[in-house]
Design a protein around this motif. Structure first.
Motif, PDB file in Angstrom:
ATOM      1  N   ALA A   1     -47.956 -25.037 -21.328  1.00 44.05           N
ATOM      2  CA  ALA A   1     -47.745 -23.745 -22.003  1.00 44.05           C
ATOM      3  C   ALA A   1     -46.995 -22.774 -21.106  1.00 44.05           C
ATOM      4  O   ALA A   1     -47.216 -22.725 -19.888  1.00 44.05           O
ATOM      5  N   VAL A   2     -46.113 -21.979 -21.722  1.00 42.42           N
ATOM      6  CA  VAL A   2     -45.339 -20.946 -21.029  1.00 42.42           C
ATOM      7  C   VAL A   2     -45.421 -19.668 -21.859  1.00 42.42           C
ATOM      8  O   VAL A   2     -45.330 -19.707 -23.095  1.00 42.42           O
ATOM      9  N   VAL A   3     -45.593 -18.551 -21.179  1.00 39.06           N
ATOM     10  CA  VAL A   3     -45.512 -17.238 -21.820  1.00 39.06           C
ATOM     11  C   VAL A   3     -44.335 -16.485 -21.207  1.00 39.06           C
ATOM     12  O   VAL A   3     -44.221 -16.384 -19.984  1.00 39.06           O
ATOM     13  N   LEU A   4     -43.447 -15.978 -22.059  1.00 39.82           N
ATOM     14  CA  LEU A   4     -42.306 -15.179 -21.618  1.00 39.82           C
ATOM     15  C   LEU A   4     -42.596 -13.710 -21.870  1.00 39.82           C
ATOM     16  O   LEU A   4     -43.114 -13.335 -22.942  1.00 39.82           O
ATOM     17  N   ALA A   5     -42.296 -12.868 -20.884  1.00 39.27           N
ATOM     18  CA  ALA A   5     -42.563 -11.432 -21.015  1.00 39.27           C
ATOM     19  C   ALA A   5     -41.459 -10.649 -20.318  1.00 39.27           C
ATOM     20  O   ALA A   5     -40.863 -11.143 -19.346  1.00 39.27           O
ATOM     21  N   ASP A   6     -41.187  -9.449 -20.805  1.00 43.35           N
ATOM     22  CA  ASP A   6     -40.149  -8.616 -20.199  1.00 43.35           C
ATOM     23  C   ASP A   6     -40.565  -8.126 -18.821  1.00 43.35           C
ATOM     24  O   ASP A   6     -41.730  -7.759 -18.595  1.00 43.35           O
ATOM     25  N   GLY A   7     -39.608  -8.104 -17.896  1.00 42.34           N
ATOM     26  CA  GLY A   7     -39.830  -7.519 -16.579  1.00 42.34           C
ATOM     27  C   GLY A   7     -40.834  -8.282 -15.750  1.00 42.34           C
ATOM     28  O   GLY A   7     -40.917  -9.512 -15.789  1.00 42.34           O
ATOM     29  N   ASP A   8     -41.627  -7.547 -14.983  1.00 39.51           N
ATOM     30  CA  ASP A   8     -42.667  -8.140 -14.152  1.00 39.51           C
ATOM     31  C   ASP A   8     -43.947  -8.213 -14.969  1.00 39.51           C
ATOM     32  O   ASP A   8     -44.563  -7.179 -15.246  1.00 39.51           O
TER      33      ASP A   8
ATOM     34  N   LEU B   1     -43.721   4.044 -19.835  1.00 39.72           N
ATOM     35  CA  LEU B   1     -43.527   2.807 -20.585  1.00 39.72           C
ATOM     36  C   LEU B   1     -43.984   3.084 -22.013  1.00 39.72           C
ATOM     37  O   LEU B   1     -45.175   3.277 -22.268  1.00 39.72           O
ATOM     38  N   THR B   2     -43.050   3.137 -22.940  1.00 42.46           N
ATOM     39  CA  THR B   2     -43.348   3.598 -24.284  1.00 42.46           C
ATOM     40  C   THR B   2     -43.747   2.437 -25.192  1.00 42.46           C
ATOM     41  O   THR B   2     -43.730   1.271 -24.803  1.00 42.46           O
ATOM     42  N   SER B   3     -44.077   2.784 -26.429  1.00 39.09           N
ATOM     43  CA  SER B   3     -44.404   1.796 -27.445  1.00 39.09           C
ATOM     44  C   SER B   3     -44.068   2.414 -28.794  1.00 39.09           C
ATOM     45  O   SER B   3     -43.861   3.628 -28.891  1.00 39.09           O
ATOM     46  N   PRO B   4     -44.011   1.621 -29.858  1.00 34.87           N
ATOM     47  CA  PRO B   4     -43.716   2.184 -31.182  1.00 34.87           C
ATOM     48  C   PRO B   4     -44.700   3.289 -31.545  1.00 34.87           C
ATOM     49  O   PRO B   4     -45.916   3.130 -31.420  1.00 34.87           O
ATOM     50  N   GLY B   5     -44.176   4.439 -31.964  1.00 32.51           N
ATOM     51  CA  GLY B   5     -45.022   5.588 -32.282  1.00 32.51           C
ATOM     52  C   GLY B   5     -45.387   6.433 -31.093  1.00 32.51           C
ATOM     53  O   GLY B   5     -46.049   7.464 -31.234  1.00 32.51           O
ATOM     54  N   ALA B   6     -44.983   6.012 -29.908  1.00 36.76           N
ATOM     55  CA  ALA B   6     -45.242   6.782 -28.685  1.00 36.76           C
ATOM     56  C   ALA B   6     -44.020   6.657 -27.794  1.00 36.76           C
ATOM     57  O   ALA B   6     -44.076   6.129 -26.686  1.00 36.76           O
ATOM     58  N   GLY B   7     -42.894   7.119 -28.316  1.00 34.12           N
ATOM     59  CA  GLY B   7     -41.622   6.990 -27.621  1.00 34.12           C
ATOM     60  C   GLY B   7     -41.045   8.316 -27.182  1.00 34.12           C
ATOM     61  O   GLY B   7     -41.754   9.329 -27.122  1.00 34.12           O
TER      62      GLY B   7
ATOM     63  N   HIS C   1     -39.659  22.422 -20.083  1.00 40.54           N
ATOM     64  CA  HIS C   1     -38.324  21.860 -19.861  1.00 40.54           C
ATOM     65  C   HIS C   1     -38.387  20.689 -18.893  1.00 40.54           C
ATOM     66  O   HIS C   1     -38.879  20.811 -17.775  1.00 40.54           O
ATOM     67  N   ARG C   2     -37.889  19.551 -19.342  1.00 38.82           N
ATOM     68  CA  ARG C   2     -37.758  18.373 -18.507  1.00 38.82           C
ATOM     69  C   ARG C   2     -36.443  17.666 -18.857  1.00 38.82           C
ATOM     70  O   ARG C   2     -35.899  17.850 -19.951  1.00 38.82           O
ATOM     71  N   THR C   3     -35.962  16.850 -17.940  1.00 38.25           N
ATOM     72  CA  THR C   3     -34.812  15.992 -18.201  1.00 38.25           C
ATOM     73  C   THR C   3     -35.318  14.581 -18.473  1.00 38.25           C
ATOM     74  O   THR C   3     -36.153  14.058 -17.734  1.00 38.25           O
ATOM     75  N   PHE C   4     -34.810  13.978 -19.554  1.00 38.81           N
ATOM     76  CA  PHE C   4     -35.185  12.621 -19.931  1.00 38.81           C
ATOM     77  C   PHE C   4     -34.041  11.666 -19.584  1.00 38.81           C
ATOM     78  O   PHE C   4     -32.890  11.921 -19.934  1.00 38.81           O
ATOM     79  N   VAL C   5     -34.373  10.587 -18.887  1.00 37.16           N
ATOM     80  CA  VAL C   5     -33.448   9.467 -18.727  1.00 37.16           C
ATOM     81  C   VAL C   5     -34.032   8.334 -19.566  1.00 37.16           C
ATOM     82  O   VAL C   5     -35.058   7.744 -19.203  1.00 37.16           O
ATOM     83  N   ILE C   6     -33.413   8.038 -20.683  1.00 38.08           N
ATOM     84  CA  ILE C   6     -33.963   7.094 -21.652  1.00 38.08           C
ATOM     85  C   ILE C   6     -33.189   5.782 -21.563  1.00 38.08           C
ATOM     86  O   ILE C   6     -31.977   5.746 -21.782  1.00 38.08           O
ATOM     87  N   CYS C   7     -33.905   4.729 -21.198  1.00 41.76           N
ATOM     88  CA  CYS C   7     -33.287   3.410 -20.983  1.00 41.76           C
ATOM     89  C   CYS C   7     -33.751   2.478 -22.099  1.00 41.76           C
ATOM     90  O   CYS C   7     -34.916   2.063 -22.127  1.00 41.76           O
ATOM     91  N   GLU C   8     -32.847   2.157 -23.007  1.00 40.24           N
ATOM     92  CA  GLU C   8     -33.176   1.333 -24.161  1.00 40.24           C
ATOM     93  C   GLU C   8     -32.778  -0.125 -23.928  1.00 40.24           C
ATOM     94  O   GLU C   8     -31.709  -0.410 -23.396  1.00 40.24           O
TER      95      GLU C   8
ATOM     96  N   ASP D   1     -36.588   0.337 -29.454  1.00 39.01           N
ATOM     97  CA  ASP D   1     -37.611  -0.270 -28.601  1.00 39.01           C
ATOM     98  C   ASP D   1     -37.123  -1.630 -28.117  1.00 39.01           C
ATOM     99  O   ASP D   1     -36.376  -2.309 -28.824  1.00 39.01           O
ATOM    100  N   PRO D   2     -37.564  -2.081 -26.923  1.00 35.39           N
ATOM    101  CA  PRO D   2     -38.398  -1.313 -25.999  1.00 35.39           C
ATOM    102  C   PRO D   2     -37.551  -0.359 -25.160  1.00 35.39           C
ATOM    103  O   PRO D   2     -36.368  -0.584 -24.950  1.00 35.39           O
TER     104      PRO D   2
END
Length: 406
Positions: free
Chosen positions: A67-74, A142-148, A160-167, A191-192
């Motif tokens: 069995a193998v599980v693939l996941a994003d990032g670390d 680290l966001t999720s659907p409905g909490a982005g 006031h904040r600056t957002f760097v949004i990486c899609e 997402d993600p």
């Protein structure tokens, strides 16, 4: 029966030889749709769309094969490894990591991140993630659907904040957008994504590296301790802000990272600044312009973030975001009732007389709080002559909601 699973991190770059080998031998592969579409996945392998990791783990435990599980990032950083290693699944986990999405996001932004807070935002934790963004100058979410990004921006409510949004990092649809938080709610984000939230005081100077992750490079602060004496603030504090009363109030509040603290009647700002030093987001409220200026100065002196709102309670409280804990420095029973209506976990205040303490305690009890009242007496001594310099007597009143514990 499978008792071993290989977890492979994927960051968009070619798979390492160890990952390619494990994947090529797999008879079961679990992952998101874009993982299962990778050409390295064997065509005859059983495929599981990864929704609930617990359900996938049970399928893996009952599978006969590799069995193998693939996941994003670390996958060991806020990823699937923790769930797969749960004792009830009985799985031996081998991990082939990749670069985490957070590290990739900061690389795209060209920023260091050893001094950043990292939080996960789900629907149930979104408000706490926003409070971290209020309290700190550099946060990766680290966001999720409905909490982005849009939801983060809406809940920041004018901070006031600056957002760097990486899609969709690592894919051919990867996109990095930089904009102010007041604009983020106007867009639909794919997402993600990872959002880097930066801004507030303390971000301009270029500093040397620190020694502990998740803290400003100057951590720990130069001044040791909390409930500091008045000379640390450069002004005289009144009886309601005395060192030992502040110490007791802070102890009862229990402010912590992810909390939003209301400090109503902030006065000098000493308690507000010290609550922020514990990592909490703080909104300090006072009707006097001089007190608001003093609170802002106390925050700058302590090197912390907080929001100052000028206005008279209870009316000014109506539009403030929901608090976790509240300290009331003044305003009487009407303010206590208004705060109790917002149902924070704890409300802490003080009274100069027994009648005042009884009135406040009654208001808290009627608002659904378990009430504690303690008579505090402190005597400041001159240790040279062993004579009394100043005496303070005050009632400390605190209310705790049983349904909001801890």
């Amino acid at each position: 029966m499978a008792d071993r699973v290989t977890v492979i991190g994927w960051d968009g770059s070619p798979l390492a030889p160890a990952a390619t080998s494990a994947l090529g031998a797999a008879t079961l592969v679990a992952g998101a749709a874009h993982h299962l579409a990778l050409p390295e996945v064997p065509p005859d392998a059983e495929r599981i769309r990864l929704g609930s990791v617990d359900l996938a783990a049970r399928r893996i435990a009952g599978h006969r094969g590799s069995a193998v599980v693939l996941a994003d990032g670390d996958p060991g950083f806020f990823g699937v490894v923790r769930t797969l290693r749960a004792p009830e699944h009985g799985l031996e986990v081998e991990v082939v990591p990749a670069v985490s999405a957070v590290a990739t996001a900061f690389a795209r932004a060209g920023m260091p991140w050893d001094d950043a807070q990292v939080v996960v935002a789900h629907r149930r934790t979104l408000r706490r993630a926003v409070n971290v963004c209020r309290a700190h100058t550099k946060v990766a979410v680290l966001t999720s659907p409905g909490a982005g990004p849009a939801e983060l921006a809406l809940l920041l409510q004018g901070v006031h904040r600056t957002f760097v949004i990486c899609e969709e990092l690592g894919t051919d649809r990867e996109q990095v957008t930089v904009l102010t938080s007041d604009k983020a709610a106007d867009h639909v984000w794919r997402d993600p994504n990872v959002v880097i939230v930066v801004g507030g005081i303390g971000t301009a100077p270029v500093r040397t590296g620190g020694w502990i992750a998740g803290h400003d490079p100057d951590y720990p602060p130069a001044v040791r301790g909390w409930a500091l004496p008045s000379e640390e603030y450069g002004i005289d504090l009144d009886e309601g802000e005395s060192t030992w009363l502040r110490a007791a109030q802070l102890a009862r509040l229990g402010a912590r990272t992810g909390d939003l603290v209301w400090d109503i009647g902030s006065g000098s700002g000493a308690l507000a600044a010290e609550a922020a030093r514990f990592g909490a987001a703080v909104i300090a409220v006072d009707a006097e312009p001089g007190a608001c200026a003093s609170t802002a100065a106390a925050a700058r002196r302590a090197g912390v973030q907080l929001e100052v709102v000028e206005g008279r309670a209870p009316h000014v409280l109506e539009n403030l975001p929901e608090p976790d804990v509240v300290r009331i420095g003044g305003g009487g029973v009407d303010v206590v009732v208004a705060c109790a209506d917002r149902r924070p976990a704890r409300i802490v205040t003080h009274a100069a007389t027994r009648d005042e303490a009884e009135a406040v305690s009654t208001a808290l009890r009627e608002g659904g709080y378990a009430v504690e009242c303690v008579l505090l007496q402190s005597v400041d001594m001159d240790t040279g002559a062993w004579s009394e310099r100043e005496r303070s007597v005050v009632f400390l009143v605190s209310g705790t909601r049983p349904d909001r514990a801890p």
